[in-house]
Design a protein around this motif. Structure first.
Motif, PDB file in Angstrom:
ATOM      1  N   GLU A 188       2.116   1.813  -3.490  1.00 26.89           N
ATOM      2  CA  GLU A 188       1.013   2.257  -4.341  1.00 26.89           C
ATOM      3  C   GLU A 188       0.715   3.731  -4.107  1.00 26.89           C
ATOM      4  O   GLU A 188       0.448   4.472  -5.046  1.00 26.89           O
ATOM      5  CB  GLU A 188      -0.227   1.414  -4.096  1.00 26.89           C
ATOM      6  CG  GLU A 188      -0.162   0.076  -4.787  1.00 26.89           C
ATOM      7  CD  GLU A 188      -1.438  -0.728  -4.653  1.00 26.89           C
ATOM      8  OE1 GLU A 188      -2.275  -0.443  -3.764  1.00 26.89           O
ATOM      9  OE2 GLU A 188      -1.591  -1.667  -5.444  1.00 26.89           O
ATOM     10  N   ARG A 189       0.773   4.160  -2.865  1.00 26.07           N
ATOM     11  CA  ARG A 189       0.535   5.577  -2.569  1.00 26.07           C
ATOM     12  C   ARG A 189       1.666   6.452  -3.088  1.00 26.07           C
ATOM     13  O   ARG A 189       1.431   7.573  -3.542  1.00 26.07           O
ATOM     14  CB  ARG A 189       0.335   5.787  -1.080  1.00 26.07           C
ATOM     15  CG  ARG A 189      -1.011   5.270  -0.631  1.00 26.07           C
ATOM     16  CD  ARG A 189      -1.309   5.616   0.778  1.00 26.07           C
ATOM     17  NE  ARG A 189      -2.605   5.063   1.139  1.00 26.07           N
ATOM     18  CZ  ARG A 189      -3.141   5.186   2.324  1.00 26.07           C
ATOM     19  NH1 ARG A 189      -2.504   5.845   3.277  1.00 26.07           N
ATOM     20  NH2 ARG A 189      -4.312   4.653   2.580  1.00 26.07           N
ATOM     21  N   ASN A 218       0.823  -1.213   0.000  1.00 24.57           N
ATOM     22  CA  ASN A 218       0.000   0.000   0.000  1.00 24.57           C
ATOM     23  C   ASN A 218       0.858   1.264   0.000  1.00 24.57           C
ATOM     24  O   ASN A 218       0.524   2.253  -0.651  1.00 24.57           O
ATOM     25  CB  ASN A 218      -0.952   0.001   1.192  1.00 24.57           C
ATOM     26  CG  ASN A 218      -1.997  -1.082   1.077  1.00 24.57           C
ATOM     27  OD1 ASN A 218      -2.323  -1.540  -0.019  1.00 24.57           O
ATOM     28  ND2 ASN A 218      -2.519  -1.519   2.209  1.00 24.57           N
ATOM     29  N   TYR A 219       1.971   1.222   0.738  1.00 26.43           N
ATOM     30  CA  TYR A 219       2.870   2.377   0.785  1.00 26.43           C
ATOM     31  C   TYR A 219       3.402   2.701  -0.611  1.00 26.43           C
ATOM     32  O   TYR A 219       3.371   3.852  -1.047  1.00 26.43           O
ATOM     33  CB  TYR A 219       4.028   2.105   1.749  1.00 26.43           C
ATOM     34  CG  TYR A 219       5.023   3.224   1.824  1.00 26.43           C
ATOM     35  CD1 TYR A 219       4.734   4.387   2.534  1.00 26.43           C
ATOM     36  CD2 TYR A 219       6.253   3.135   1.186  1.00 26.43           C
ATOM     37  CE1 TYR A 219       5.655   5.433   2.608  1.00 26.43           C
ATOM     38  CE2 TYR A 219       7.174   4.175   1.250  1.00 26.43           C
ATOM     39  CZ  TYR A 219       6.869   5.310   1.965  1.00 26.43           C
ATOM     40  OH  TYR A 219       7.768   6.346   2.029  1.00 26.43           O
TER      41      TYR A 219
END
Length: 171
Positions: free
Chosen positions: A135-136, A132-133
């Protein structure tokens, strides 16, 4: 990872390896056939195929003089990704350049994704937090391709040795 790096190099795609340990970076560079940043000035290829370095050097003031814009269309491999992120956020060796490293990491991820390069996050314990990191950081929707190692050493044959000495094994 070796196959991915070989395929990228065969297609004249630069390969960037980022780790949290110098020896790991050097070993991976040797395995992939690219330079380590410490060897780049003495090598025949001078980093034209790519190179490997520690996350600590991912800023413009390091000996790498890292510029994320140089990595359009590249294959970026973050090996032991969980440890790389922990090292970046906690290690004293990143203390003074943590902000420029974070800025360059963000720019690198965006540059690679926007130019249709690829990023491989490699870790035996890769977490959703790290996925997720990144992707952000990319700030774009990403296509995930996850390879799960389902090997379980406990399912194999077991041999129980009852001797107190390793002599029987040595014989």
């Amino acid at each position: 990872l070796t196959i991915e790096a070989e395929q990228a190099l065969a297609q004249a795609q630069m390969v960037l390896v980022i780790t949290h340990r110098i020896q790991l970076a050097k070993a991976l560079c040797h395995r992939f056939g690219i330079d380590h940043i410490e060897e780049i000035y003495d090598s025949e290829t001078k980093g034209i195929l790519g190179y490997g370095l520690c996350i600590d050097s991912l800023h413009p003031y390091s000996h790498a003089r890292f510029n994320p814009d140089d990595w359009e269309e590249a294959l970026v491999i973050l090996d032991e990704c969980e440890q790389v992120l922990w090292h970046l956020l906690n290690a004293s060796t990143c203390k003074y350049y943590r902000v420029p490293i974070l800025e360059n990491l963000t720019q690198l991820i965006q540059t690679v994704i926007e130019s249709e390069g690829r990023i491989i996050l490699s870790d035996a314990d890769l977490s959703a937090i790290s996925l997720n990191y990144f992707e952000r950081l990319a700030d774009l929707p990403l296509q995930r391709y996850i390879v799960e190692n389902q090997y379980n050493p406990n399912l194999g044959q077991r041999i129980l040795y009852t001797d107190d000495s390793p002599q029987a094994l040595l014989n």
